[in-house]
Design a protein around this motif. Structure first.
Motif, PDB file in Angstrom:
ATOM      1  N   ALA A  27       0.745  -1.250  -0.096  1.00  0.00           N
ATOM      2  CA  ALA A  27      -0.042   0.420  -0.018  1.00  0.00           C
ATOM      3  C   ALA A  27       1.517   1.104  -0.196  1.00  0.00           C
ATOM      4  CB  ALA A  27      -1.000   0.157   1.186  1.00  0.00           C
ATOM      5  N   GLU A  28       1.757   1.300   0.688  1.00  0.00           N
ATOM      6  CA  GLU A  28       2.771   2.378   0.510  1.00  0.00           C
ATOM      7  C   GLU A  28       3.930   3.301  -0.193  1.00  0.00           C
ATOM      8  OE1 GLU A  28       4.092   5.380   2.740  1.00  0.00           O
ATOM      9  OE2 GLU A  28       2.656   4.144   3.864  1.00  0.00           O
ATOM     10  N   MET A  29       4.424   1.184  -1.257  1.00  0.00           N
ATOM     11  CA  MET A  29       4.513   1.978  -2.755  1.00  0.00           C
ATOM     12  C   MET A  29       3.363   1.849  -3.821  1.00  0.00           C
ATOM     13  SD  MET A  29       7.248  -1.849  -1.858  1.00  0.00           S
ATOM     14  CE  MET A  29       7.720  -1.552  -3.281  1.00  0.00           C
ATOM     15  N   LEU A  30       2.337   1.611  -3.929  1.00  0.00           N
ATOM     16  CA  LEU A  30       1.553   2.223  -3.930  1.00  0.00           C
ATOM     17  C   LEU A  30       0.959   3.766  -4.212  1.00  0.00           C
ATOM     18  CD1 LEU A  30      -1.587  -0.949  -4.803  1.00  0.00           C
ATOM     19  CD2 LEU A  30       0.069  -0.302  -6.799  1.00  0.00           C
ATOM     20  N   GLY A  31       1.170   4.536  -3.155  1.00  0.00           N
ATOM     21  CA  GLY A  31       0.660   5.279  -2.605  1.00  0.00           C
ATOM     22  C   GLY A  31       2.001   6.598  -3.772  1.00  0.00           C
ATOM     23  N   TRP A  32       3.127   6.136  -2.764  1.00  0.00           N
ATOM     24  CA  TRP A  32       4.820   6.729  -3.438  1.00  0.00           C
ATOM     25  C   TRP A  32       4.301   6.755  -4.886  1.00  0.00           C
ATOM     26  CZ3 TRP A  32       7.223  10.218  -1.632  1.00  0.00           C
ATOM     27  CH2 TRP A  32       7.341  10.118  -0.275  1.00  0.00           C
ATOM     28  N   ALA A  33       3.882   5.971  -5.777  1.00  0.00           N
ATOM     29  CA  ALA A  33       3.994   5.193  -7.015  1.00  0.00           C
ATOM     30  C   ALA A  33       3.022   6.359  -8.230  1.00  0.00           C
ATOM     31  CB  ALA A  33       3.379   4.199  -7.366  1.00  0.00           C
ATOM     32  N   ALA A  34       1.684   6.199  -7.332  1.00  0.00           N
ATOM     33  CA  ALA A  34       0.718   7.216  -6.956  1.00  0.00           C
ATOM     34  C   ALA A  34       0.926   8.921  -8.045  1.00  0.00           C
ATOM     35  CB  ALA A  34      -0.993   7.067  -6.250  1.00  0.00           C
ATOM     36  N   LEU A  35       2.208   9.453  -6.577  1.00  0.00           N
ATOM     37  CA  LEU A  35       2.293  10.160  -6.188  1.00  0.00           C
ATOM     38  C   LEU A  35       3.305  10.870  -7.353  1.00  0.00           C
ATOM     39  CD1 LEU A  35       3.424  13.030  -4.996  1.00  0.00           C
ATOM     40  CD2 LEU A  35       5.023  12.051  -3.208  1.00  0.00           C
ATOM     41  N   PHE A  36       4.250   9.811  -7.793  1.00  0.00           N
ATOM     42  CA  PHE A  36       5.502  10.305  -9.191  1.00  0.00           C
ATOM     43  C   PHE A  36       4.351   9.734 -10.780  1.00  0.00           C
ATOM     44  CE2 PHE A  36       8.486   7.661  -6.206  1.00  0.00           C
ATOM     45  CZ  PHE A  36       9.177   9.094  -6.318  1.00  0.00           C
ATOM     46  N   SER A  37       2.652   9.472 -10.402  1.00  0.00           N
ATOM     47  CA  SER A  37       2.206   9.564 -11.890  1.00  0.00           C
ATOM     48  C   SER A  37       1.575  10.653 -11.341  1.00  0.00           C
ATOM     49  CB  SER A  37       1.345   8.427 -11.569  1.00  0.00           C
ATOM     50  OG  SER A  37       1.966   7.098 -11.622  1.00  0.00           O
ATOM     51  N   VAL A  38       1.760  11.797 -10.187  1.00  0.00           N
ATOM     52  CA  VAL A  38       1.199  12.651 -10.601  1.00  0.00           C
ATOM     53  C   VAL A  38       1.822  13.737 -10.864  1.00  0.00           C
ATOM     54  CG1 VAL A  38       0.627  14.703  -9.281  1.00  0.00           C
ATOM     55  CG2 VAL A  38      -1.055  12.782  -8.908  1.00  0.00           C
ATOM     56  N   TYR A  39       3.149  13.256 -10.490  1.00  0.00           N
ATOM     57  CA  TYR A  39       4.584  13.712 -11.221  1.00  0.00           C
ATOM     58  C   TYR A  39       5.082  14.010 -12.513  1.00  0.00           C
ATOM     59  CZ  TYR A  39       6.027  14.875  -6.218  1.00  0.00           C
ATOM     60  OH  TYR A  39       6.064  15.266  -5.029  1.00  0.00           O
ATOM     61  N   GLU A  40       4.353  12.679 -12.954  1.00  0.00           N
ATOM     62  CA  GLU A  40       4.381  12.781 -14.762  1.00  0.00           C
ATOM     63  C   GLU A  40       3.389  13.421 -15.391  1.00  0.00           C
ATOM     64  OE1 GLU A  40       3.778   8.692 -17.185  1.00  0.00           O
ATOM     65  OE2 GLU A  40       3.998   8.233 -15.367  1.00  0.00           O
TER      66      GLU A  40
END
Length: 85
Positions: A27-40
């Motif tokens: 869940a933590e890793m998916l949350g970070w991946a979501a944040l990086f998708s926003v940056y993308e």
């Protein structure tokens, strides 16, 4: 396609954790991946209202998966509030 690849990579990496911590780590890793998708999405100048699937949609899906894991597998073994030594 990218949503599936990113989610699979997060789940694969989290599978190396101890079994009781695996859902929380995923869940933590998916949350970070979501944040990086926003940056993308910001770096690529995508708008949330664009036609087709964008990085914003990927971020929303990853965050939803993260929240679902947190709801289904709450963190166990935390001390009660106010419990002192």
């Amino acid at each position: 396609m990218m949503f599936g690849l990113v989610a699979a990579a997060c789940l694969c990496a989290a599978s190396f954790a101890p079994p009781d911590l695996m859902p929380q780590l995923a869940a933590e890793m998916l949350g970070w991946a979501a944040l990086f998708s926003v940056y993308e999405a910001i770096l690529c100048d995508q708008l949330p209202s664009e036609e087709g699937l964008t990085a914003w949609d990927q971020a929303a899906g990853l965050l939803a998966a993260s929240l679902l894991l947190r709801i289904l597998f709450p963190l166990q073994g935390l001390p009660a509030a106010g419990a002192g030594p």
